[in-house]
Design a protein around this motif. Structure first.
Motif, short mmCIF file in Angstrom:
data_model
loop_
_atom_site.label_atom_id
_atom_site.label_comp_id
_atom_site.label_asym_id
_atom_site.label_seq_id
_atom_site.Cartn_x
_atom_site.Cartn_y
_atom_site.Cartn_z
N VAL A 250 0.73 -1.15 -0.10
CA VAL A 250 -0.10 0.17 -0.13
C VAL A 250 0.93 1.07 0.06
O VAL A 250 0.49 2.17 -0.65
CB VAL A 250 -1.05 -0.03 1.17
N ARG A 251 1.98 0.98 0.87
CA ARG A 251 2.89 2.38 0.73
C ARG A 251 3.68 2.57 -0.47
O ARG A 251 3.77 1.45 -1.27
CB ARG A 251 4.00 1.95 1.94
N PRO A 252 4.28 3.71 -0.71
CA PRO A 252 5.15 3.81 -1.71
C PRO A 252 6.38 2.84 -1.88
O PRO A 252 6.71 2.07 -0.97
CB PRO A 252 5.62 5.38 -1.60
N ALA A 253 6.67 2.53 -3.25
CA ALA A 253 7.70 1.60 -3.29
C ALA A 253 8.84 2.03 -2.72
O ALA A 253 9.14 3.02 -2.15
CB ALA A 253 7.81 1.50 -5.05
N LEU A 254 9.68 0.88 -2.51
CA LEU A 254 10.97 0.93 -1.83
C LEU A 254 11.93 1.43 -2.56
O LEU A 254 11.94 1.41 -4.21
CB LEU A 254 11.48 -0.48 -1.41
N THR A 255 12.87 2.21 -2.09
CA THR A 255 14.10 2.71 -3.28
C THR A 255 14.69 1.50 -3.79
O THR A 255 14.81 0.29 -2.94
CB THR A 255 15.07 3.54 -2.33
N ARG A 256 15.83 1.58 -4.75
CA ARG A 256 16.67 0.50 -5.09
C ARG A 256 17.23 -0.10 -4.19
O ARG A 256 17.39 -1.20 -3.94
CB ARG A 256 17.43 1.09 -6.36
N GLU A 257 17.95 0.68 -3.37
CA GLU A 257 18.88 0.23 -2.23
C GLU A 257 18.12 -0.75 -1.37
O GLU A 257 18.48 -1.74 -0.73
CB GLU A 257 19.56 1.46 -1.70
N GLN A 258 16.70 -0.25 -0.71
CA GLN A 258 16.11 -0.66 0.07
C GLN A 258 15.50 -2.04 -0.57
O GLN A 258 15.65 -3.21 -0.04
CB GLN A 258 15.01 -0.01 0.55
N LEU A 259 15.31 -2.21 -1.72
CA LEU A 259 14.76 -3.26 -2.58
C LEU A 259 16.15 -4.28 -2.65
O LEU A 259 15.89 -5.57 -2.32
CB LEU A 259 14.31 -3.02 -3.86
N GLU A 260 17.40 -4.01 -2.95
CA GLU A 260 18.44 -4.83 -2.95
C GLU A 260 18.49 -5.51 -1.45
O GLU A 260 18.97 -6.60 -1.51
CB GLU A 260 19.79 -4.15 -3.11
N GLN A 261 18.53 -4.58 -0.35
CA GLN A 261 18.72 -5.13 0.85
C GLN A 261 17.46 -6.12 1.11
O GLN A 261 18.06 -7.15 1.97
CB GLN A 261 18.58 -3.92 2.01
N LEU A 262 16.60 -5.67 0.86
CA LEU A 262 15.33 -6.68 1.09
C LEU A 262 15.67 -8.08 0.33
O LEU A 262 15.54 -9.22 1.02
CB LEU A 262 13.97 -6.36 0.67
N TRP A 263 15.84 -8.14 -0.83
CA TRP A 263 16.21 -9.56 -1.45
C TRP A 263 17.54 -9.92 -0.84
O TRP A 263 17.46 -11.35 -0.75
CB TRP A 263 16.50 -9.10 -3.11
N LEU A 264 18.60 -9.35 -0.60
CA LEU A 264 19.65 -9.83 -0.04
C LEU A 264 19.33 -10.63 1.33
O LEU A 264 19.78 -11.66 1.56
CB LEU A 264 20.81 -9.01 0.14
N HIS A 265 18.60 -9.82 1.98
CA HIS A 265 18.29 -10.39 3.44
C HIS A 265 17.20 -11.76 3.29
O HIS A 265 17.34 -12.53 4.09
CB HIS A 265 17.67 -9.22 4.23
N ARG A 266 16.53 -11.56 2.41
CA ARG A 266 15.58 -12.78 2.16
C ARG A 266 16.36 -13.94 1.63
O ARG A 266 16.14 -15.02 2.00
CB ARG A 266 14.53 -12.56 1.12
N ALA A 267 17.54 -13.80 0.97
CA ALA A 267 18.55 -14.97 0.63
C ALA A 267 19.02 -15.30 1.82
O ALA A 267 19.23 -16.61 1.98
CB ALA A 267 19.45 -14.47 -0.17
N ILE A 268 19.41 -14.44 2.69
CA ILE A 268 20.22 -14.73 4.11
C ILE A 268 19.10 -15.62 4.88
O ILE A 268 19.57 -16.44 5.59
CB ILE A 268 20.64 -13.60 4.75
N ALA A 269 17.87 -15.16 4.61
CA ALA A 269 16.82 -15.80 5.56
C ALA A 269 16.76 -17.39 5.00
O ALA A 269 16.41 -18.29 5.90
CB ALA A 269 15.35 -15.25 5.52
N GLY A 270 16.86 -17.56 3.77
CA GLY A 270 16.85 -19.24 3.38
C GLY A 270 18.36 -19.79 3.97
O GLY A 270 18.06 -20.76 4.41
N LYS A 271 19.29 -18.99 4.07
CA LYS A 271 20.51 -19.80 4.79
C LYS A 271 20.17 -19.89 6.40
O LYS A 271 20.63 -20.96 6.66
CB LYS A 271 21.58 -19.11 4.51
#
Length: 178
Positions: free
Chosen positions: A52-73
């Motif tokens: 619902v909120r405005p989209a994440l910045t590119r840096e925030q989106l990268e951090q989210l994707w990287l941390h989701r990969a870390i969550a898998g590990k």
């Protein structure tokens, strides 16, 4: 309502001002995480609110994707990653003995002490609190450079997949003006 509350597809549709079918499509495309409870999809309120909120910045989106990969590990080896994060947290405290970072390091310490569910929520949530929290993540260095590159390449591919094609006449008009 609590941020960790689970919503039905219908409730999410109301919040997103979308149809149930559109919410199911977002889930199927992997853009909206969900869990299955019995035969029903349930969505975290925080994930729906993040759309619902405005989209994440590119840096925030990268951090989210990287941390989701870390969550898998993390799921594969929670004890090892908690220990590695605790070591990194101590190192960050030595590097930043005072200031704004200290407050976030205290919050990470509390999250690490609260167990796997709290850690996974911090790693994968798109809420503003989690976004800011990941700015001082004690999980740096968990992904190898190859894993990191693979995740960022997948992010770039997903962004290209969602890009809209310009109609041919609009492309021609733009090229004529250049």
């Amino acid at each position: 309502m609590r941020p960790g509350e689970l919503l039905s597809v219908g409730e999410a549709a109301i919040m997103l001002r979308a149809s149930r079918a559109q919410v199911v499509d977002l889930c199927a495309r992997g853009l909206l995480p969900y869990v299955t409870v019995g035969a029903h999809r349930r969505l975290r309120r925080a994930d729906v609110e993040a759309l619902v909120r405005p989209a994440l910045t590119r840096e925030q989106l990268e951090q989210l994707w990287l941390h989701r990969a870390i969550a898998g590990k993390f799921v594969a080896n929670p004890t090892g990653l908690l220990a590695a994060a605790a070591v990194t947290l101590r190192r960050l405290r030595r590097l930043h003995p005072e200031g704004h970072s200290w407050e976030w390091l205290d919050r990470w310490e509390a999250i690490l002490d609260n167990g796997a569910e709290a850690v996974l929520d911090a790693l994968t949530s798109a809420t503003p609190y989690a976004i800011e929290l990941r700015g001082t993540s004690p999980f740096t260095g968990i992904l190898s450079e190859v894993e990191r590159s693979t995740v960022l390449a997948a992010l770039a591919d997903s962004r290209r997949d969602r890009a809209r094609q310009l109609p041919a006449e609009k492309v021609e008009r733009v090229l004529r003006t250049v």
